[in-house]
Design an enzyme around this catalytic site. Structure first.
Site, PDB file in Angstrom:
ATOM      1  N   GLU A  81       0.871  -1.175   0.000  1.00  0.00           N
ATOM      2  CA  GLU A  81       0.000   0.000   0.000  1.00  0.00           C
ATOM      3  C   GLU A  81       0.905   1.220   0.000  1.00  0.00           C
ATOM      4  O   GLU A  81       1.649   1.452   0.955  1.00  0.00           O
ATOM      5  CB  GLU A  81      -0.879   0.027   1.259  1.00  0.00           C
ATOM      6  CG  GLU A  81      -2.044  -0.930   1.192  1.00  0.00           C
ATOM      7  CD  GLU A  81      -2.925  -0.830   2.436  1.00  0.00           C
ATOM      8  OE1 GLU A  81      -3.795  -1.692   2.585  1.00  0.00           O
ATOM      9  OE2 GLU A  81      -2.724   0.085   3.249  1.00  0.00           O
TER      10      GLU A  81
ATOM     11  N   ASP B  43      -6.176   9.519   9.617  1.00  0.00           N
ATOM     12  CA  ASP B  43      -4.863   9.069  10.063  1.00  0.00           C
ATOM     13  C   ASP B  43      -4.456   9.691  11.385  1.00  0.00           C
ATOM     14  O   ASP B  43      -4.799  10.826  11.688  1.00  0.00           O
ATOM     15  CB  ASP B  43      -3.808   9.418   9.004  1.00  0.00           C
ATOM     16  CG  ASP B  43      -3.907   8.509   7.796  1.00  0.00           C
ATOM     17  OD1 ASP B  43      -3.846   7.282   7.993  1.00  0.00           O
ATOM     18  OD2 ASP B  43      -4.073   9.021   6.678  1.00  0.00           O
TER      19      ASP B  43
END
Lengths: 410, 263
Positions: B50, B61
């Site tokens: 990824e 995040d």
């Protein structure tokens, strides 16, 4: 009241779209809660008991209706159209923000949510959220950029006095957009018990429509009041715009009345050409941020650009999606005012009208004066005086090169 | 290409193993170092990569990945650079799938059609775009289908039985199960509950299910690999790379990959 026309009702569509703008650009974790919120809001909107409770608090707690005031000396100074202020700075907590907080937190109560989170820039939305949370006996956490905490100290202390926890956000530019990122992170983590009270007409659907609806009381009152005072609708309705909730609140009722020009004033900071500004419509392009597609300040790679404004409440790189729509269809006009213009007219307003406007509506003043001149003596303008300037006196003293003590350590 | 993804899962499944998926932020701390790290991942045991696209406002995040994104942007990592890195990787490796991961705005700004075409040309296999839920991804999905790229959807603990079919419909390659409500790098809060969840998602999707968010240690990776078809580690890798350098990060990856494959 509640006589909304079909034109007003047309947007957003069932996907939360205002034309090409709006939508629900959130992480999957937040999709179920925003769908739940939408359903709960639709039910509440249709429930007379909810409306009755909201009306009660709006009258007896917020202090509505706010006056529509003829700013006679400013009108004389501008030398043109009659200028009226919609006095939303006289609301409890000193700004229009509480209209929305009252609505959202009564909705939270109805949904059984007891933990309230909010983001704030100037602190006005944070104070309003903390205030209503205190009144309704709810836990309240307010995310605020570390930069804004410094420039809006009085509001930080006010929130703490009201029992809210103010969490400083240091990431990114440490201003309003970062506070919103952090609030979204909190929500995605504590999703079950938390109600996110967004302070402006942005975010994922249903927030832009819901916040507009709670703020639309401003325009509904103003329309009745101007009809009573002048026997006709105004030629123009003017309001400052960060995310754009006070402007949408004023505009919404007038959108179907095509003869009323709707004028939004963005913060031009040090000038739109300088690159140091917060004028998303004047100097931005469509993109996706904070749950909606709208005009944004961004670079050529789609990274969000920093916004700049002396006003913490306007220091945001986006704008509510309905404004983007009204801009693109040409129903509303969007102009801008610089830091210096806002500072100048802040002082003029104080001396001429005995009103200390917040730095946010101080941006609307110079364009209001311009339009007054343009419209001439027969013209009629309503400007939304959406907040009071007490919170800004330290920032203003600083900008004017004066040192005033805050009574505690510097 | 979903082909590389399908083959990767099939190969691991044939050995009774789960796939190890590593997240890294493209361009952190700079292009050259990041490229070298990317190129070294397959040999360290990474089955699927990824590749993070830096973004100014990474709402899902935690601070570790946000800071990595700040470093990457400072070093000039734009979306085009991310694709260039993938293309360079492909010159030496034609088997390890690369999934780019990030937020919608940089893609939207480039234009979804242009992005899909550029991603395909760079040898990218798919994308995970955190803020494009099924309600908003039809435009990008159409562009991806034209180029046989996988738009991978996320399922979460809040995705209920009513919503799950909508989430998995049209997803390709695999489904990413976000194993907890929260942001990347949070501690694993709901250990023990994933067997049922993974089974539920796999049955609905009829695709491999990889589990991410909150996996930091080989012990946890081994545990998750018992249920999942793949295990994702991101924050722990990004943090080690930043604090202790590429050798330490690759060593961590080896232990995580071994743990995942041994389960």
């Amino acid at each position: 009241m509640g006589n909304h026309s079909e034109t007003n009702r047309a947007f957003p569509d069932e996907n939360g779209r205002f034309g090409d703008f709006g939508g629900r650009y959130v992480a999957e974790t937040l999709m179920p809660p925003i769908l739940e919120l939408e359903k709960a809001y639709e039910e509440a909107k249709a429930d007379p008991a909810f409306q009755e409770e909201l009306d009660y608090f709006m009258t007896h707690y917020v202090g509505r209706p706010s006056p529509l005031y003829f700013a006679e000396r400013l009108t004389e100074a501008a030398g043109g159209a009659k200028i009226y202020f919609k006095r939303d700075e006289l609301n409890h907590t000193g700004a229009h923000k509480i209209n929305n907080c009252m609505g959202q937190l009564l909705l939270a109560k109805r949904m059984g949510k007891k933990r309230i989170i909010a983001e704030t820039g100037a602190g006005q939305h944070g104070v309003a959220t903390a205030t209503v949370a205190a009144r309704l006996g709810m836990e309240c956490i307010v995310y605020m950029g570390a930069v804004d905490i410094v420039r809006q100290k009085p509001n930080v202390f006010r929130m703490r006095l009201l029992g809210a926890e103010v969490r400083a956000v240091h990431s990114g530019t440490a201003t309003l957009k970062d506070a919103m990122n952090e609030a979204l992170r909190d929500w995605v983590t504590n999703v079950g018990e938390t109600f996110y009270c967004i302070g402006t007409v942005a975010g994922p659907h249903p927030y832009p429509a819901m916040v507009r609806d709670f703020q639309a009381v401003i325009g509904r009152e103003a329309k009745q009041q101007i009809l009573k005072a002048e026997g006709r609708l105004p030629d123009a309705a003017v309001a400052c715009i960060g995310g754009g909730s006070n402007a949408m609140g004023l505009f919404h009722e007038f959108v179907p009345h095509k003869e009323v020009r709707l004028i939004g004033v963005e913060a031009a900071g040090k000038g739109v050409k300088s690159g140091l500004h917060a004028a998303s419509l004047t100097g931005g392009s469509p993109g996706i941020l904070h749950g909606n597609r709208t005009y944004l300040l961004q670079d050529e790679h789609g990274q969000i650009a920093d916004a700049h404004s002396i006003s913490a409440g306007l220091d945001y790189p986006g704008i509510g999606p309905e404004h983007s729509y009204l801009h693109d269809i040409g129903r509303a006009e969007y102009v801008s005012a610089t830091d210096d213009e806002a500072l100048h007219w802040f002082q003029e307003c104080a001396r001429l009208e005995g009103i200390l406007p917040a730095l946010e509506p101080s941006h609307a003043l110079p364009r209001t004066v311009d339009f007054a001149e343009e419209l001439g003596k027969d013209g009629l303008i309503i400007m939304n005086m959406c907040g009071r300037g007490d919170k800004d006196v330290f920032t203003i003293a600083d900008a004017l090169g004066e040192h005033i003590s805050e009574g505690t350590e510097g | 290409m979903t082909h590389r993804i399908d083959q990767t899962f099939a190969a691991r499944k044939a050995k009774g193993q789960a796939a190890f998926v590593a997240y890294m932020m493209a361009g952190d701390p700079d292009r050259a170092a990041s490229q070298a790290f990317l190129n070294a991942l397959p040999e360290a045991g990474v089955d699927i990569i990824e590749l993070g696209i830096p973004f100014t406002d990474p709402m899902a995040d935690g601070p570790v990945i946000e800071d990595a994104g700040i470093r990457a942007r400072k070093s000039g990592t734009t979306l085009s650079v991310v694709l260039e890195m993938a293309a360079e990787f492909r010159t030496a490796n034609d088997t390890t799938p690369i999934i780019v991961m990030g937020y919608a705005n940089p893609l939207h700004h480039m234009g979804y059609t242009k992005f899909a075409s550029a991603a395909k040309a760079a040898g990218v296999d798919g994308a995970i775009i955190v803020d494009l839920p099924p309600e908003e991804d039809s435009e990008l999905r159409a562009a991806f289908e034209t180029h046989d790229l996988a738009l991978i959807r996320l399922a979460t603990p809040t995705t209920d039985a009513h919503r799950l079919p909508q989430v998995v419909a049209g997803t390709k390659g695999f489904v990413y199960y976000v194993s907890m409500t929260g942001i990347t790098g949070d501690s694993f809060a709901q250990a023990g509950s994933i067997t049922e969840q993974v089974t539920r998602v796999r049955e609905a999707a009829n695709l491999p299910v990889v589990v991410g968010f909150g996996v930091k240690t080989p012990e946890r990776a081994r545990e998750v690999a018992k249920d999942a078809d793949g295990v994702v580690v991101g924050t722990a890798i990004v943090k080690t790379l930043y604090q202790d350098g590429p050798e330490a990060a690759l060593a961590l990856i080896r232990t995580l990959a071994e743990a995942t494959h041994s389960s």
